[in-house]
Motif scaffolding. Structure first.
Motif, PDB file in Angstrom:
ATOM      1  N   MET A 174      -9.137  -8.351  19.117  1.00  0.00           N
ATOM      2  CA  MET A 174      -8.640  -7.451  18.096  1.00  0.00           C
ATOM      3  C   MET A 174      -7.162  -7.767  17.884  1.00  0.00           C
ATOM      4  N   ARG A 175      -6.796  -7.955  16.645  1.00  0.00           N
ATOM      5  CA  ARG A 175      -5.423  -8.290  16.307  1.00  0.00           C
ATOM      6  C   ARG A 175      -4.687  -7.062  15.807  1.00  0.00           C
ATOM      7  N   PHE A 176      -3.621  -6.681  16.498  1.00  0.00           N
ATOM      8  CA  PHE A 176      -2.838  -5.507  16.135  1.00  0.00           C
ATOM      9  C   PHE A 176      -2.083  -5.731  14.823  1.00  0.00           C
ATOM     10  N   ASP A 177      -1.625  -6.981  14.603  1.00  0.00           N
ATOM     11  CA  ASP A 177      -0.894  -7.255  13.370  1.00  0.00           C
ATOM     12  C   ASP A 177      -1.783  -7.131  12.143  1.00  0.00           C
ATOM     13  N   SER A 178      -3.058  -7.455  12.259  1.00  0.00           N
ATOM     14  CA  SER A 178      -3.959  -7.291  11.110  1.00  0.00           C
ATOM     15  C   SER A 178      -4.207  -5.807  10.821  1.00  0.00           C
ATOM     16  N   LEU A 179      -4.219  -4.979  11.863  1.00  0.00           N
ATOM     17  CA  LEU A 179      -4.339  -3.532  11.653  1.00  0.00           C
ATOM     18  C   LEU A 179      -3.109  -3.014  10.911  1.00  0.00           C
ATOM     19  N   LEU A 180      -1.926  -3.423  11.344  1.00  0.00           N
ATOM     20  CA  LEU A 180      -0.706  -2.967  10.691  1.00  0.00           C
ATOM     21  C   LEU A 180      -0.623  -3.443   9.239  1.00  0.00           C
ATOM     22  N   ARG A 181      -1.074  -4.650   8.992  1.00  0.00           N
ATOM     23  CA  ARG A 181      -1.086  -5.174   7.627  1.00  0.00           C
ATOM     24  C   ARG A 181      -2.047  -4.373   6.747  1.00  0.00           C
ATOM     25  N   SER A 182      -3.229  -4.095   7.258  1.00  0.00           N
ATOM     26  CA  SER A 182      -4.207  -3.303   6.507  1.00  0.00           C
ATOM     27  C   SER A 182      -3.699  -1.891   6.265  1.00  0.00           C
ATOM     28  N   ALA A 183      -3.151  -1.281   7.303  1.00  0.00           N
ATOM     29  CA  ALA A 183      -2.629   0.077   7.177  1.00  0.00           C
ATOM     30  C   ALA A 183      -1.463   0.117   6.200  1.00  0.00           C
ATOM     31  N   GLY A 184      -0.549  -0.812   6.334  1.00  0.00           N
ATOM     32  CA  GLY A 184       0.615  -0.842   5.447  1.00  0.00           C
ATOM     33  C   GLY A 184       0.233  -1.015   3.992  1.00  0.00           C
ATOM     34  N   THR A 185      -0.700  -1.916   3.738  1.00  0.00           N
ATOM     35  CA  THR A 185      -1.165  -2.139   2.367  1.00  0.00           C
ATOM     36  C   THR A 185      -1.806  -0.874   1.806  1.00  0.00           C
ATOM     37  N   GLY A 186      -2.661  -0.252   2.594  1.00  0.00           N
ATOM     38  CA  GLY A 186      -3.322   0.967   2.142  1.00  0.00           C
ATOM     39  C   GLY A 186      -2.348   2.103   1.913  1.00  0.00           C
ATOM     40  N   ILE A 187      -1.376   2.250   2.802  1.00  0.00           N
ATOM     41  CA  ILE A 187      -0.406   3.346   2.680  1.00  0.00           C
ATOM     42  C   ILE A 187       0.484   3.143   1.459  1.00  0.00           C
ATOM     43  N   VAL A 188       0.965   1.938   1.236  1.00  0.00           N
ATOM     44  CA  VAL A 188       1.814   1.679   0.068  1.00  0.00           C
ATOM     45  C   VAL A 188       1.033   1.940  -1.220  1.00  0.00           C
ATOM     46  N   ALA A 189      -0.193   1.448  -1.292  1.00  0.00           N
ATOM     47  CA  ALA A 189      -1.020   1.690  -2.481  1.00  0.00           C
ATOM     48  C   ALA A 189      -1.275   3.183  -2.666  1.00  0.00           C
ATOM     49  N   ALA A 190      -1.491   3.888  -1.569  1.00  0.00           N
ATOM     50  CA  ALA A 190      -1.761   5.318  -1.642  1.00  0.00           C
ATOM     51  C   ALA A 190      -0.537   6.094  -2.127  1.00  0.00           C
ATOM     52  N   VAL A 191       0.635   5.754  -1.625  1.00  0.00           N
ATOM     53  CA  VAL A 191       1.860   6.446  -2.057  1.00  0.00           C
ATOM     54  C   VAL A 191       2.082   6.229  -3.556  1.00  0.00           C
ATOM     55  N   ILE A 192       1.904   5.013  -4.014  1.00  0.00           N
ATOM     56  CA  ILE A 192       2.059   4.728  -5.444  1.00  0.00           C
ATOM     57  C   ILE A 192       1.050   5.534  -6.259  1.00  0.00           C
ATOM     58  N   ALA A 193      -0.195   5.558  -5.817  1.00  0.00           N
ATOM     59  CA  ALA A 193      -1.231   6.302  -6.532  1.00  0.00           C
ATOM     60  C   ALA A 193      -0.942   7.802  -6.548  1.00  0.00           C
ATOM     61  N   VAL A 194      -0.487   8.343  -5.424  1.00  0.00           N
ATOM     62  CA  VAL A 194      -0.170   9.771  -5.344  1.00  0.00           C
ATOM     63  C   VAL A 194       0.983  10.112  -6.285  1.00  0.00           C
ATOM     64  N   ILE A 195       2.000   9.277  -6.325  1.00  0.00           N
ATOM     65  CA  ILE A 195       3.135   9.524  -7.225  1.00  0.00           C
ATOM     66  C   ILE A 195       2.668   9.520  -8.680  1.00  0.00           C
ATOM     67  N   ILE A 196       1.820   8.576  -9.035  1.00  0.00           N
ATOM     68  CA  ILE A 196       1.302   8.505 -10.402  1.00  0.00           C
ATOM     69  C   ILE A 196       0.511   9.765 -10.742  1.00  0.00           C
ATOM     70  N   VAL A 197      -0.405  10.162  -9.866  1.00  0.00           N
ATOM     71  CA  VAL A 197      -1.207  11.365 -10.118  1.00  0.00           C
ATOM     72  C   VAL A 197      -0.321  12.595 -10.191  1.00  0.00           C
ATOM     73  N   TYR A 198       0.654  12.697  -9.297  1.00  0.00           N
ATOM     74  CA  TYR A 198       1.583  13.831  -9.310  1.00  0.00           C
ATOM     75  C   TYR A 198       2.308  13.918 -10.648  1.00  0.00           C
TER      76      TYR A 198
END
Length: 131
Positions: free
Chosen positions: A1-25
């Motif tokens: 299990m690669r910890f860096d791939s988890l952080l990359r996946s999480a970071g990508t999802g979180i950034v996309a989510a913040v952008i989407a939330v701001i747009i919806v708001y």
């Protein structure tokens, strides 16, 4: 299990989510006016702050990342992770309608929850699948 791939996946999802939330708001605020909700310990409804919505998205993403990491060692971790996230999303949806000052705000709050959940849960479920 690669910890860096988890952080990359999480970071990508979180950034996309913040952008989407701001747009919806911003759309909700423009269409329905200020999004007013009751906060614990206050006397009446207050405007939901944009920064608060973005910050809680990041906190939710961190929580999801920790949950994915914990569940990654279990069999059927993708299904278990997705199921837990759906239950949490439904509970937050009920809470959002209860806290909202009006139905329109409840709808916008739930749309923000969906906008946050889809990229975060999707990216973390993808990470779980790839292991």
């Amino acid at each position: 299990m690669r910890f860096d791939s988890l952080l990359r996946s999480a970071g990508t999802g979180i950034v996309a989510a913040v952008i989407a939330v701001i747009i919806v708001y911003l759309i909700g605020d423009a269409v329905s006016g200020p999004l007013l909700a009751e906060s614990p310990g206050t006397d009446g409804p207050e405007e939901v702050p944009l920064f608060g919505a973005a910050f809680s998205t990041v906190v939710g993403g961190i929580f999801g990342t920790v949950l994915a990491l914990i569940l990654s060692r279990l069999p059927r971790s993708v299904e278990l992770f997705t199921g837990i996230c759906v239950v949490i999303l439904v509970l937050y949806g009920i809470f959002a309608f209860g806290a909202a000052d009006d139905a329109a705000t409840g709808v916008w709050l739930n749309l923000m929850h969906l906008a946050a959940a889809i990229p975060i849960v999707g990216s973390l479920a993808g990470w779980l699948r790839s292991r």
